[in-house]
Design a protein around this motif. Structure first.
Motif, mmCIF file in Angstrom:
data_model
loop_
_atom_site.group_PDB
_atom_site.id
_atom_site.type_symbol
_atom_site.label_atom_id
_atom_site.label_comp_id
_atom_site.label_asym_id
_atom_site.label_seq_id
_atom_site.Cartn_x
_atom_site.Cartn_y
_atom_site.Cartn_z
ATOM 1 N N GLN A 32 -1.833 -12.489 -16.737
ATOM 2 C CA GLN A 32 -2.468 -11.639 -15.731
ATOM 3 C C GLN A 32 -1.597 -10.433 -15.393
ATOM 4 O OE1 GLN A 32 -4.424 -13.726 -12.401
ATOM 5 N NE2 GLN A 32 -3.383 -12.330 -11.010
ATOM 6 N N GLY A 33 -0.319 -10.505 -15.771
ATOM 7 C CA GLY A 33 0.586 -9.406 -15.476
ATOM 8 C C GLY A 33 1.221 -9.488 -14.117
ATOM 9 N N THR A 34 1.360 -10.715 -13.591
ATOM 10 C CA THR A 34 2.010 -10.910 -12.302
ATOM 11 C C THR A 34 3.195 -11.854 -12.488
ATOM 12 O OG1 THR A 34 1.621 -11.427 -9.972
ATOM 13 C CG2 THR A 34 0.524 -12.837 -11.596
ATOM 14 N N PHE A 35 3.912 -12.157 -11.418
ATOM 15 C CA PHE A 35 5.086 -13.017 -11.515
ATOM 16 C C PHE A 35 4.685 -14.371 -12.101
ATOM 17 C CE2 PHE A 35 6.106 -10.172 -7.929
ATOM 18 C CZ PHE A 35 7.305 -9.660 -8.383
ATOM 19 N N SER A 36 5.444 -14.857 -13.064
ATOM 20 C CA SER A 36 5.103 -16.095 -13.775
ATOM 21 C C SER A 36 5.539 -17.319 -12.990
ATOM 22 C CB SER A 36 5.745 -16.094 -15.163
ATOM 23 O OG SER A 36 5.201 -15.055 -15.940
ATOM 24 N N VAL A 37 4.693 -17.718 -12.042
ATOM 25 C CA VAL A 37 4.941 -18.899 -11.224
ATOM 26 C C VAL A 37 3.629 -19.654 -11.095
ATOM 27 C CG1 VAL A 37 5.758 -19.779 -8.992
ATOM 28 C CG2 VAL A 37 6.693 -17.635 -9.906
ATOM 29 N N THR A 58 -3.036 -8.016 -9.660
ATOM 30 C CA THR A 58 -4.305 -8.178 -10.368
ATOM 31 C C THR A 58 -4.751 -6.802 -10.843
ATOM 32 O OG1 THR A 58 -4.924 -10.064 -8.968
ATOM 33 C CG2 THR A 58 -6.684 -8.986 -10.184
ATOM 34 N N ASP A 59 -5.202 -6.713 -12.084
ATOM 35 C CA ASP A 59 -5.642 -5.422 -12.645
ATOM 36 C C ASP A 59 -4.557 -4.355 -12.519
ATOM 37 O OD1 ASP A 59 -8.306 -6.221 -13.424
ATOM 38 O OD2 ASP A 59 -8.797 -6.242 -11.295
ATOM 39 N N ASN A 60 -3.305 -4.784 -12.683
ATOM 40 C CA ASN A 60 -2.141 -3.896 -12.630
ATOM 41 C C ASN A 60 -1.962 -3.208 -11.274
ATOM 42 O OD1 ASN A 60 -0.988 -4.173 -15.281
ATOM 43 N ND2 ASN A 60 -2.787 -3.088 -16.066
ATOM 44 N N LEU A 61 -2.532 -3.797 -10.240
ATOM 45 C CA LEU A 61 -2.380 -3.278 -8.880
ATOM 46 C C LEU A 61 -1.909 -4.394 -7.953
ATOM 47 C CD1 LEU A 61 -5.774 -1.343 -8.614
ATOM 48 C CD2 LEU A 61 -3.510 -0.296 -8.868
ATOM 49 N N ILE A 62 -1.226 -4.034 -6.868
ATOM 50 C CA ILE A 62 -0.866 -5.034 -5.866
ATOM 51 C C ILE A 62 -2.142 -5.503 -5.196
ATOM 52 C CG2 ILE A 62 0.383 -5.503 -3.733
ATOM 53 C CD1 ILE A 62 2.384 -3.363 -4.519
ATOM 54 N N HIS A 63 -2.462 -6.761 -5.407
ATOM 55 C CA HIS A 63 -3.669 -7.357 -4.831
ATOM 56 C C HIS A 63 -3.369 -7.965 -3.467
ATOM 57 C CE1 HIS A 63 -6.300 -11.031 -4.407
ATOM 58 N NE2 HIS A 63 -7.183 -10.061 -4.392
ATOM 59 N N ASP A 64 -2.248 -8.680 -3.390
ATOM 60 C CA ASP A 64 -1.863 -9.355 -2.151
ATOM 61 C C ASP A 64 -0.394 -9.729 -2.272
ATOM 62 O OD1 ASP A 64 -1.363 -11.065 -0.039
ATOM 63 O OD2 ASP A 64 -3.069 -12.370 -0.385
ATOM 64 N N PHE A 299 0.479 -11.763 11.536
ATOM 65 C CA PHE A 299 1.186 -10.915 10.574
ATOM 66 C C PHE A 299 0.658 -11.124 9.162
ATOM 67 C CE2 PHE A 299 4.273 -10.020 7.314
ATOM 68 C CZ PHE A 299 4.530 -8.691 7.581
ATOM 69 N N ILE A 300 0.484 -12.378 8.766
ATOM 70 C CA ILE A 300 -0.031 -12.662 7.421
ATOM 71 C C ILE A 300 -1.361 -11.949 7.194
ATOM 72 C CG2 ILE A 300 -1.190 -14.488 6.113
ATOM 73 C CD1 ILE A 300 1.598 -14.670 5.441
ATOM 74 N N LEU A 301 -2.252 -12.022 8.165
ATOM 75 C CA LEU A 301 -3.556 -11.392 7.986
ATOM 76 C C LEU A 301 -3.454 -9.869 8.037
ATOM 77 C CD1 LEU A 301 -6.130 -13.713 9.777
ATOM 78 C CD2 LEU A 301 -5.320 -13.707 7.425
ATOM 79 N N ALA A 302 -2.560 -9.330 8.841
ATOM 80 C CA ALA A 302 -2.400 -7.872 8.902
ATOM 81 C C ALA A 302 -1.934 -7.322 7.560
ATOM 82 C CB ALA A 302 -1.411 -7.489 10.000
ATOM 83 N N THR A 303 -0.913 -7.933 6.982
ATOM 84 C CA THR A 303 -0.395 -7.397 5.716
ATOM 85 C C THR A 303 -1.363 -7.653 4.568
ATOM 86 O OG1 THR A 303 1.546 -7.279 4.283
ATOM 87 C CG2 THR A 303 0.987 -9.450 5.099
ATOM 88 N N ARG A 304 -2.081 -8.779 4.615
ATOM 89 C CA ARG A 304 -3.071 -9.046 3.567
ATOM 90 C C ARG A 304 -4.256 -8.088 3.668
ATOM 91 N NH1 ARG A 304 -4.413 -15.335 3.492
ATOM 92 N NH2 ARG A 304 -5.763 -14.620 1.796
ATOM 93 N N LYS A 305 -4.696 -7.776 4.892
ATOM 94 C CA LYS A 305 -5.819 -6.843 5.065
ATOM 95 C C LYS A 305 -5.448 -5.445 4.574
ATOM 96 C CE LYS A 305 -7.859 -9.127 9.123
ATOM 97 N NZ LYS A 305 -8.001 -9.038 10.608
ATOM 98 N N TYR A 306 -4.232 -5.015 4.880
ATOM 99 C CA TYR A 306 -3.822 -3.679 4.440
ATOM 100 C C TYR A 306 -3.730 -3.630 2.920
ATOM 101 C CZ TYR A 306 -1.356 0.764 4.131
ATOM 102 O OH TYR A 306 -1.000 2.053 3.820
ATOM 103 N N ALA A 307 -3.173 -4.667 2.323
ATOM 104 C CA ALA A 307 -3.080 -4.712 0.861
ATOM 105 C C ALA A 307 -4.471 -4.728 0.229
ATOM 106 C CB ALA A 307 -2.284 -5.939 0.425
ATOM 107 N N ALA A 308 -5.377 -5.500 0.810
ATOM 108 C CA ALA A 308 -6.741 -5.584 0.271
ATOM 109 C C ALA A 308 -7.453 -4.237 0.380
ATOM 110 C CB ALA A 308 -7.529 -6.663 1.005
ATOM 111 N N LEU A 309 -7.213 -3.527 1.468
ATOM 112 C CA LEU A 309 -7.806 -2.208 1.647
ATOM 113 C C LEU A 309 -7.331 -1.253 0.557
ATOM 114 C CD1 LEU A 309 -9.295 -0.030 3.375
ATOM 115 C CD2 LEU A 309 -7.152 0.219 4.663
ATOM 116 N N ARG A 310 -6.031 -1.206 0.344
ATOM 117 C CA ARG A 310 -5.494 -0.319 -0.694
ATOM 118 C C ARG A 310 -5.976 -0.743 -2.074
ATOM 119 N NH1 ARG A 310 0.201 1.858 -0.919
ATOM 120 N NH2 ARG A 310 0.749 -0.194 -1.713
#
Length: 418
Positions: A32-37, A58-64, A299-310
């Protein structure tokens, strides 16, 4: 098998098979092109309940930035425990290919699983970064003893001696009577695959525009897709601008109070987190949702919402997204009430580090709170003891400081729900 859409598998009877399963998950992350964990949840009879891998990219972009395997698995457990009649946490084992980070450790501690079984170590961001199995990032707290009693690093059988390791941590022989040793090849895959992606993915998540190229979103027209998307995520976006970037005043209080009241209704403690961009504009103010999952803090939801928006705007190739929605390291996250030094607070500290993802500007405070609940010296001592990624001056160097505005503090003390 429950939860990942695959056919049911035979029960896992030994550690080697469990780690082999998570190694397959990390290969999905690699492709997928993300950290291998990768990781899995299983019950005490060896039935695999859920498997997951890292989904930061995901799709070469920061998803979350918080989409580590363990955090996602804990969320899945809380969200599905009742509807799927999942076992109680003391009857759950989490297996992961890599030593959990701070955020994931807080998530696991909040869940209270019976055991956490770790394959590869991580001296950069892992909770057991010094390989002592103590774990050193939680010094002098009840969390440290609990993590030590629940975590294990199995023996690695290594004929070549290249990956040889003796078992450390909690005993697992009662759970895996058919074998408690990881084979050399399986261990090597969990270790080498992560190392192979670390530098590449770290560079990928730090390709944002420099701060001096960012544009003020208050200049956007109301029909601009970026403006529209902002308002869909948070209708009050851009209604408030701090008098100085990084220094909110009492004008922010009503937004935090409203979100904190929602947080209380959502099963939280009446807290909220606001995110201001580098111009001081209010981008969003978020409550948590702990009725859904105990680790869905404000905080978790704030940073996830901003990442999802971008992510959604960038995926749609929306022009100028990166100019108007910059990397969060240039902005400021502000708690209504400070976090506490408990598992949920540890989740937040780690999630902040994962959100920053690398070096941050040192001329401001990106992580602030208004109403204090923990002595500043205790906050500083705890963050000083975090793994190198979070405590080193060459990396994130987490520092949580109180806001400068006494009027904001006073307004929140008067208006926040108990």
């Amino acid at each position: 098998m429950i939860g990942d859409g695959e056919n049911s598998s035979k029960p896992v009877t030994n550690v080697e098979n469990a780690v082999y399963e998570v190694a397959n998950e990390l290969l999905k992350a690699y492709n997928q092109g993300t950290f291998s964990v990768g990781g899995l949840l299983m019950d005490l009879e060896g039935n695999v309940l859920y498997k997951q891998h890292n989904n930061v990219i995901t799709d070469n972009l920061i998803h979350d930035p918080t989409a580590h395997g363990e955090r996602q698995m804990v969320d899945w457990y809380f969200e599905n425990k009742a509807t799927l009649s999942l076992p109680e946490p003391e009857n759950i084992i989490l297996v992961t290919s890599l030593d959990p980070c701070v955020m994931c450790t807080g998530s696991i501690l909040q869940a209270g699983f019976a055991r956490v079984i770790v394959s590869a170590l991580d001296t950069h961001a892992g909770i057991n970064y010094d390989m002592s199995a103590t774990p050193p990032a939680l010094p002098g707290t009840a969390m440290q003893l609990e993590a030590q009693q629940r975590s294990t690093y199995p023996k690695v059988h290594s004929p070549t001696k290249m990956f040889e390791r003796e078992a450390t941590g909690a005993d697992i022989s009662c759970f895996f009577k058919a074998g408690t040793t990881i084979d050399e090849q399986t261990y090597a895959l969990t270790s080498i695959a992560f190392s192979a992606t670390l530098d590449t993915i770290s560079k990928k998540i730090n390709t944002d525009l420099p701060e001096d190229q960012l544009k003020n979103p208050t200049c956007l027209s109301k029909d601009n897709p970026i403006y529209t998307a902002l308002k869909e995520v948070y209708p009050q976006a851009l209604e408030y601008t701090a008098p100085h970037p990084n220094q909110p005043d009492a004008g922010l209080a009503p937004y935090l109070i409203t979100a904190a009241k929602e947080d209380l209704l959502n099963g939280g403690e009446g807290n909220a987190v606001a995110f201001l961009d580098c111009f001081g504009n209010l981008i969003m103010c978020s409550p948590g949702n702990q009725n859904l999952s105990e680790i869905q803090t404000p905080f978790i939801l704030a940073t996830r919402k901003y990442a999802a928006l971008r992510f959604s705007l960038q995926l749609a190739n929306t022009p100028d997204t990166s100019y108007y929605l910059g990397h969060p390291k240039y902005g400021t996250f502000i708690y209504a009430k400070s976090l506490e030094l408990n598992p949920q607070g540890v989740v937040d500290l780690g999630a902040f580090g994962s959100t920053m993802g690398g070096k941050i500007p040192t001329d401001r405070e990106q992580f602030q709170f208004a109403v204090s609940r923990v002595e500043q010296c205790n906050l500083d001592a705890f963050t000083d003891g975090l793994p190198p990624l979070y405590s080193s001056k060459d990396f994130v160097n987490i520092r949580l400081k109180q806001v400068q505005s006494h009027k904001l503090i006073k307004a929140l003390k008067a208006g926040l729900p108990d």
